[in-house]
Design a protein around this motif. Sequence first.
Motif, PDB file in Angstrom:
ATOM      1  N   GLN A  87      20.308  18.190 -39.763  1.00  0.00           N
ATOM      2  CA  GLN A  87      21.471  17.565 -40.386  1.00  0.00           C
ATOM      3  C   GLN A  87      21.610  16.141 -39.855  1.00  0.00           C
ATOM      4  OE1 GLN A  87      23.272  18.826 -42.828  1.00  0.00           O
ATOM      5  NE2 GLN A  87      22.265  20.835 -42.827  1.00  0.00           N
ATOM      6  N   PHE A  88      22.463  15.369 -40.489  1.00  0.00           N
ATOM      7  CA  PHE A  88      22.642  13.975 -40.089  1.00  0.00           C
ATOM      8  C   PHE A  88      23.453  13.876 -38.800  1.00  0.00           C
ATOM      9  CE2 PHE A  88      21.947  13.611 -44.686  1.00  0.00           C
ATOM     10  CZ  PHE A  88      20.881  12.746 -44.670  1.00  0.00           C
ATOM     11  N   TRP A  89      23.101  12.868 -38.005  1.00  0.00           N
ATOM     12  CA  TRP A  89      23.810  12.563 -36.766  1.00  0.00           C
ATOM     13  C   TRP A  89      23.758  11.065 -36.581  1.00  0.00           C
ATOM     14  CZ3 TRP A  89      22.156  11.278 -31.515  1.00  0.00           C
ATOM     15  CH2 TRP A  89      23.169  11.463 -30.566  1.00  0.00           C
ATOM     16  N   ARG A  90      24.725  10.487 -35.947  1.00  0.00           N
ATOM     17  CA  ARG A  90      24.719   9.038 -35.797  1.00  0.00           C
ATOM     18  C   ARG A  90      23.447   8.566 -35.095  1.00  0.00           C
ATOM     19  NH1 ARG A  90      29.492   5.199 -33.142  1.00  0.00           N
ATOM     20  NH2 ARG A  90      28.905   3.305 -34.242  1.00  0.00           N
ATOM     21  N   ALA A  91      22.762   7.638 -35.708  1.00  0.00           N
ATOM     22  CA  ALA A  91      21.494   7.071 -35.253  1.00  0.00           C
ATOM     23  C   ALA A  91      20.305   7.969 -35.567  1.00  0.00           C
ATOM     24  CB  ALA A  91      21.500   6.735 -33.763  1.00  0.00           C
ATOM     25  N   ASN A  92      20.525   9.111 -36.202  1.00  0.00           N
ATOM     26  CA  ASN A  92      19.445   9.987 -36.663  1.00  0.00           C
ATOM     27  C   ASN A  92      18.445  10.283 -35.544  1.00  0.00           C
ATOM     28  OD1 ASN A  92      20.608  10.054 -39.278  1.00  0.00           O
ATOM     29  ND2 ASN A  92      19.698   8.075 -39.738  1.00  0.00           N
ATOM     30  N   GLY A  93      17.165   9.946 -35.727  1.00  0.00           N
ATOM     31  CA  GLY A  93      16.166  10.315 -34.720  1.00  0.00           C
ATOM     32  C   GLY A  93      15.981   9.322 -33.599  1.00  0.00           C
TER      33      GLY A  93
ATOM     34  N   ARG B  22      33.115  -3.553 -30.672  1.00  0.00           N
ATOM     35  CA  ARG B  22      33.734  -2.221 -30.624  1.00  0.00           C
ATOM     36  C   ARG B  22      32.780  -1.152 -31.153  1.00  0.00           C
ATOM     37  NH1 ARG B  22      36.145  -4.701 -27.610  1.00  0.00           N
ATOM     38  NH2 ARG B  22      38.337  -5.313 -27.632  1.00  0.00           N
ATOM     39  N   GLN B  23      32.026  -1.478 -32.197  1.00  0.00           N
ATOM     40  CA  GLN B  23      31.028  -0.531 -32.702  1.00  0.00           C
ATOM     41  C   GLN B  23      30.005  -0.208 -31.613  1.00  0.00           C
ATOM     42  OE1 GLN B  23      30.421   1.124 -35.577  1.00  0.00           O
ATOM     43  NE2 GLN B  23      32.237   0.424 -36.665  1.00  0.00           N
ATOM     44  N   ILE B  24      29.559  -1.213 -30.909  1.00  0.00           N
ATOM     45  CA  ILE B  24      28.558  -1.018 -29.865  1.00  0.00           C
ATOM     46  C   ILE B  24      29.130  -0.186 -28.721  1.00  0.00           C
ATOM     47  CG2 ILE B  24      27.139  -2.198 -28.149  1.00  0.00           C
ATOM     48  CD1 ILE B  24      27.151  -4.584 -30.227  1.00  0.00           C
ATOM     49  N   GLU B  25      30.317  -0.550 -28.264  1.00  0.00           N
ATOM     50  CA  GLU B  25      30.942   0.172 -27.153  1.00  0.00           C
ATOM     51  C   GLU B  25      31.164   1.641 -27.506  1.00  0.00           C
ATOM     52  OE1 GLU B  25      33.513  -3.578 -25.285  1.00  0.00           O
ATOM     53  OE2 GLU B  25      34.400  -2.253 -26.788  1.00  0.00           O
TER      54      GLU B  25
ATOM     55  N   GLY C 275      29.594   3.454 -29.779  1.00  0.00           N
ATOM     56  CA  GLY C 275      28.318   4.146 -29.877  1.00  0.00           C
ATOM     57  C   GLY C 275      27.743   4.491 -28.518  1.00  0.00           C
ATOM     58  N   ILE C 276      27.841   3.558 -27.572  1.00  0.00           N
ATOM     59  CA  ILE C 276      27.297   3.784 -26.235  1.00  0.00           C
ATOM     60  C   ILE C 276      28.053   4.890 -25.507  1.00  0.00           C
ATOM     61  CG2 ILE C 276      27.122   2.762 -23.929  1.00  0.00           C
ATOM     62  CD1 ILE C 276      26.322   0.140 -25.294  1.00  0.00           C
ATOM     63  N   VAL C 277      29.372   4.852 -25.568  1.00  0.00           N
ATOM     64  CA  VAL C 277      30.169   5.804 -24.787  1.00  0.00           C
ATOM     65  C   VAL C 277      30.253   7.166 -25.469  1.00  0.00           C
ATOM     66  CG1 VAL C 277      32.455   6.298 -23.825  1.00  0.00           C
ATOM     67  CG2 VAL C 277      31.504   3.979 -23.683  1.00  0.00           C
ATOM     68  N   MET C 278      30.774   7.205 -26.702  1.00  0.00           N
ATOM     69  CA  MET C 278      31.124   8.498 -27.289  1.00  0.00           C
ATOM     70  C   MET C 278      29.964   9.202 -27.979  1.00  0.00           C
ATOM     71  SD  MET C 278      33.914   9.177 -26.123  1.00  0.00           S
ATOM     72  CE  MET C 278      33.860  10.801 -26.866  1.00  0.00           C
ATOM     73  N   GLN C 279      29.017   8.471 -28.527  1.00  0.00           N
ATOM     74  CA  GLN C 279      27.852   9.150 -29.068  1.00  0.00           C
ATOM     75  C   GLN C 279      26.709   9.190 -28.049  1.00  0.00           C
ATOM     76  OE1 GLN C 279      29.650   7.112 -31.362  1.00  0.00           O
ATOM     77  NE2 GLN C 279      30.421   9.020 -32.222  1.00  0.00           N
ATOM     78  N   GLY C 280      26.414   8.061 -27.432  1.00  0.00           N
ATOM     79  CA  GLY C 280      25.265   7.992 -26.550  1.00  0.00           C
ATOM     80  C   GLY C 280      25.436   8.708 -25.227  1.00  0.00           C
ATOM     81  N   THR C 281      26.394   8.262 -24.418  1.00  0.00           N
ATOM     82  CA  THR C 281      26.572   8.846 -23.084  1.00  0.00           C
ATOM     83  C   THR C 281      27.068  10.283 -23.168  1.00  0.00           C
ATOM     84  OG1 THR C 281      27.094   6.645 -22.225  1.00  0.00           O
ATOM     85  CG2 THR C 281      27.647   8.519 -20.825  1.00  0.00           C
TER      86      THR C 281
ATOM     87  N   GLN D 213      19.157 -15.753 -39.044  1.00  0.00           N
ATOM     88  CA  GLN D 213      18.827 -14.425 -39.562  1.00  0.00           C
ATOM     89  C   GLN D 213      20.032 -13.834 -40.299  1.00  0.00           C
ATOM     90  OE1 GLN D 213      15.838 -13.020 -39.425  1.00  0.00           O
ATOM     91  NE2 GLN D 213      14.952 -14.684 -38.196  1.00  0.00           N
ATOM     92  N   PRO D 214      19.793 -13.024 -41.328  1.00  0.00           N
ATOM     93  CA  PRO D 214      20.916 -12.412 -42.044  1.00  0.00           C
ATOM     94  C   PRO D 214      21.625 -11.362 -41.193  1.00  0.00           C
ATOM     95  CG  PRO D 214      18.841 -11.479 -42.793  1.00  0.00           C
ATOM     96  CD  PRO D 214      18.486 -12.626 -41.887  1.00  0.00           C
ATOM     97  N   MET D 215      22.826 -10.996 -41.604  1.00  0.00           N
ATOM     98  CA  MET D 215      23.569  -9.916 -40.946  1.00  0.00           C
ATOM     99  C   MET D 215      22.787  -8.612 -41.045  1.00  0.00           C
ATOM    100  SD  MET D 215      27.378 -10.648 -42.443  1.00  0.00           S
ATOM    101  CE  MET D 215      26.754 -10.760 -44.129  1.00  0.00           C
ATOM    102  N   GLN D 216      22.792  -7.845 -39.970  1.00  0.00           N
ATOM    103  CA  GLN D 216      22.075  -6.574 -39.960  1.00  0.00           C
ATOM    104  C   GLN D 216      22.986  -5.465 -39.452  1.00  0.00           C
ATOM    105  OE1 GLN D 216      19.265  -6.180 -41.390  1.00  0.00           O
ATOM    106  NE2 GLN D 216      18.322  -8.218 -41.457  1.00  0.00           N
ATOM    107  N   GLY D 217      22.455  -4.246 -39.358  1.00  0.00           N
ATOM    108  CA  GLY D 217      23.266  -3.082 -39.009  1.00  0.00           C
ATOM    109  C   GLY D 217      23.830  -3.141 -37.607  1.00  0.00           C
ATOM    110  N   ILE D 218      25.031  -2.616 -37.426  1.00  0.00           N
ATOM    111  CA  ILE D 218      25.656  -2.598 -36.102  1.00  0.00           C
ATOM    112  C   ILE D 218      26.303  -1.253 -35.781  1.00  0.00           C
ATOM    113  CG2 ILE D 218      27.997  -3.376 -36.714  1.00  0.00           C
ATOM    114  CD1 ILE D 218      25.792  -4.705 -33.837  1.00  0.00           C
ATOM    115  N   GLY D 219      26.381  -0.357 -36.760  1.00  0.00           N
ATOM    116  CA  GLY D 219      27.064   0.914 -36.524  1.00  0.00           C
ATOM    117  C   GLY D 219      26.283   1.908 -35.692  1.00  0.00           C
ATOM    118  N   GLU D 220      24.950   1.924 -35.852  1.00  0.00           N
ATOM    119  CA  GLU D 220      24.144   2.943 -35.183  1.00  0.00           C
ATOM    120  C   GLU D 220      23.196   2.443 -34.093  1.00  0.00           C
ATOM    121  OE1 GLU D 220      22.064   5.208 -38.119  1.00  0.00           O
ATOM    122  OE2 GLU D 220      23.850   6.306 -38.730  1.00  0.00           O
ATOM    123  N   PRO D 221      22.692   1.211 -34.133  1.00  0.00           N
ATOM    124  CA  PRO D 221      21.600   0.833 -33.239  1.00  0.00           C
ATOM    125  C   PRO D 221      21.865   1.025 -31.747  1.00  0.00           C
ATOM    126  CG  PRO D 221      21.765  -0.761 -35.007  1.00  0.00           C
ATOM    127  CD  PRO D 221      22.956   0.150 -35.145  1.00  0.00           C
TER     128      PRO D 221
END
Length: 223
Positions: A7-13, A123-126, A128-134, A178-186
């Motif tokens: 199933q889907f999860w933030r940042a996938n694989g 805020r997206q980065i923070e 992602g790092i804390v609540m999904q990553g860590t 460079q153009p704007m790129q993704g920030i929600g998952e990386p």
Amino acid sequence: MAPLPPQFWRANGAPVNGLARESAIDELAELSGSDPIGFREQLLRDKPRLLAVMRAAVEKSGWKPAKGASGQGYGIGLNWTDGTYVAEVAKVAVDKSSGKVRVEHIDCAVDCGLVVNRTAAMRQIEGGIVMQGTSSTLNEQLTFAKGKVTTTNLASYRPLGFMDAPSVDVVFVEDKSQPMQGIGEPAVGAVSAAISNAIYDAAGVRMRDLPFLPDKVLAAIKA
């Protein structure tokens, strides 16, 4: 093949692939007699944007990389997803009597091209790092018995609490051409790798089986 449908999860694989790749690179660096940053610099000679964020994260952290486990508790993780380049340096402390890992701080450098709303991107980065990553790296897991999920509440699933959340600093390595790129998952993709490599630097054990629960870390230390 796993019997459960994916199933889907933030940042996938990205988190599990990053963990496998970045921990292997650290091992190769040690086998070659190099520190993990110097070794990556050689690998990234034709990847200037990824090299730039790695150098920025290391500079921000103040880390002085060593060859092999140094006892400092620092680790690096790199990720590139959705056109965005991310480097994270984790600082951890490992209680060798209990196996508990505390992620004290994470420095993150990001190149997502043009940054339009710096506060929102940060805020997206923070988050992602804390609540999904860590949180997923240290605590979260589902258990099964007789074909059923036995993790039925947040007390057993155990998302990261406020007292265990690391502080996070973010620096943008902005390329306005460079153009704007993704920030929600990386930013999620490099967290497990950075923490795993930091655990090795602190305690001399390689952790690859998520989540890094205290009993797993303690077993690795005793082994």
